[in-house]
Design an enzyme around this catalytic site. Structure first.
Site, short mmCIF file in Angstrom:
data_model
loop_
_atom_site.label_atom_id
_atom_site.label_comp_id
_atom_site.label_asym_id
_atom_site.label_seq_id
_atom_site.Cartn_x
_atom_site.Cartn_y
_atom_site.Cartn_z
N GLU A 1 11.20 -1.11 10.02
CA GLU A 1 11.96 -2.17 9.36
C GLU A 1 13.26 -1.59 8.83
O GLU A 1 13.27 -0.66 8.02
CB GLU A 1 11.15 -2.81 8.22
CG GLU A 1 11.95 -4.00 7.69
CD GLU A 1 11.41 -4.63 6.43
OE1 GLU A 1 10.21 -4.51 6.12
OE2 GLU A 1 12.23 -5.26 5.73
N HIS B 1 0.85 -1.84 6.68
CA HIS B 1 2.10 -2.13 5.97
C HIS B 1 2.46 -0.97 5.04
O HIS B 1 1.76 -0.74 4.06
CB HIS B 1 1.87 -3.43 5.18
CG HIS B 1 3.06 -3.97 4.47
ND1 HIS B 1 3.03 -4.32 3.15
CD2 HIS B 1 4.32 -4.24 4.91
CE1 HIS B 1 4.20 -4.80 2.79
NE2 HIS B 1 5.00 -4.76 3.84
N GLU C 1 3.87 0.13 9.72
CA GLU C 1 5.21 -0.39 9.44
C GLU C 1 5.84 0.53 8.39
O GLU C 1 5.15 0.98 7.47
CB GLU C 1 5.09 -1.82 8.91
CG GLU C 1 6.40 -2.51 8.62
CD GLU C 1 6.79 -2.56 7.15
OE1 GLU C 1 7.79 -3.21 6.82
OE2 GLU C 1 6.11 -1.91 6.31
N ASP D 1 9.78 1.34 6.12
CA ASP D 1 11.07 0.78 5.70
C ASP D 1 12.10 1.90 5.66
O ASP D 1 11.85 2.95 5.06
CB ASP D 1 10.94 0.17 4.30
CG ASP D 1 9.81 -0.83 4.21
OD1 ASP D 1 9.99 -1.96 4.69
OD2 ASP D 1 8.74 -0.48 3.67
N HIS E 1 10.86 1.51 0.42
CA HIS E 1 10.94 0.05 0.51
C HIS E 1 12.03 -0.59 -0.35
O HIS E 1 12.82 -1.39 0.11
CB HIS E 1 9.59 -0.59 0.18
CG HIS E 1 9.67 -2.09 0.16
ND1 HIS E 1 9.98 -2.80 -0.98
CD2 HIS E 1 9.56 -2.99 1.16
CE1 HIS E 1 10.03 -4.09 -0.68
NE2 HIS E 1 9.77 -4.24 0.60
O1 G3P Z 1 7.91 -6.01 7.85
C1 G3P Z 1 7.03 -6.81 7.15
C2 G3P Z 1 7.28 -6.71 5.68
O2 G3P Z 1 7.26 -5.37 5.33
C3 G3P Z 1 8.58 -7.32 5.27
O3 G3P Z 1 8.75 -7.34 3.91
O4 G3P Z 1 9.51 -6.60 1.73
O5 G3P Z 1 7.35 -5.77 2.61
O6 G3P Z 1 9.47 -4.96 3.59
P1 G3P Z 1 8.77 -6.10 2.92
MG MG Z 2 8.74 -3.70 5.16
#
Ligand code: G3P
Ligand code: MG
Length: 244
Positions: A107, A4, A32, A34, A47
């Protein structure tokens, strides 16, 4: 299993250091990230909607130009030793993913703030333009909480798989319709409050279920036992061996 934002327990999230750390964890194949957009239409990897938490400057990202953001530290807040880390552009990120051979869940944070509506088209356009730069052997999965954005991505780049993201508090009974609208069977659901019964319903109906953000070993084991397909974790170094 998805690292993450890379491995944010060991290095500043969503930076080269975080992704390099992920690449060194044996068995970890996915990260992952953002993706946001700046006031001057540059896609960047960050993020929050604001720069304050993870950079050395402050302000709303969609109201700040990349010319300013590029000089900020994206690592000093985490540890002095990461002070040289910068906010990456999506284009720079692609080079790194290709080099590290990591599969990527992208994401799509979308376009927030007062400039959001005018940045939407550009966000989609830039993203579409850049996707071809990923090596063909790198697997991609888009995801978003933003349904208009995910739907638009489905229309312009149907070849990439996509997942609908839900927070527990927004997981209404119409989730199947929303997934159908985005032409996907992949669901990314928040970990908090997730029950065995719900996992069973989702899985028995043929959906792929990935759960975020799971940092406890016992919970990860439990979720895998219930049948979830994958988890997002901040501590891939501790949990990677548990994955299905
Ligand atoms: O994609 C999973 C997670 O990252 C979603 O929430 O707020 O951590 O981007 P966030
Ligand atoms: Mg995320």
């Amino acid at each position: 299993m998805y690292g993450h934002r890379g491995v944010p327990s060991l290095a500043s999230e969503n930076t080269i250091a975080s992704y390099e750390t992920a690449a060194k964890i044996p068995g970890l194949k996915w990260i992952e990230i953002d993706v946001a957009i700046t006031e001057d239409e540059q896609l960047i990897i960050i993020h929050d909607d604001y720069l304050d938490r993870t950079t050395s400057i402050s302000g709303e990202i969609s109201d700040t130009s990349y010319e300013i953001i590029k000089n900020a530290s994206a690592g000093y807040w985490f540890d002095k030793k990461f002070s040289e880390e910068k906010v990456l552009t999506f284009s720079e990120f692609i080079d790194i993913a290709n080099e590290l051979k990591l599969n990527v869940n992208i994401e799509l944070k979308g376009t927030t703030g007062k400039n959001g509506p005018k940045l939407f088209k550009s966000y989609v356009h830039q993203l579409t333009k850049l996707m071809d730069r990923f090596d063909s052997n790198i697997e991609i999965l888009f995801s978003s909480f933003n349904i208009p954005l995910l739907k638009t991505i489905q229309e312009v780049m149907p070849e990439y798989p996509r997942a609908v993201l839900y927070e527990k508090c927004a997981f209404y009974e119409d989730w199947r319709t929303v997934l159908d609208f985005c032409d996907t069977k992949i669901l990314h659901l928040e970990e908090i409050g997730l029950t065995e019964n719900l996992v069973e319903i989702i899985k028995s109906e043929g959906y792929t279920l990935n759960v975020y953000t799971v940092n406890e070993k016992d919970r990860a084991n439990q979720l895998f036992r219930w049948g979830v397909d994958g988890i997002f974790t901040d501590v891939a170094q501790h949990l990677v061996h548990l994955q299905n």
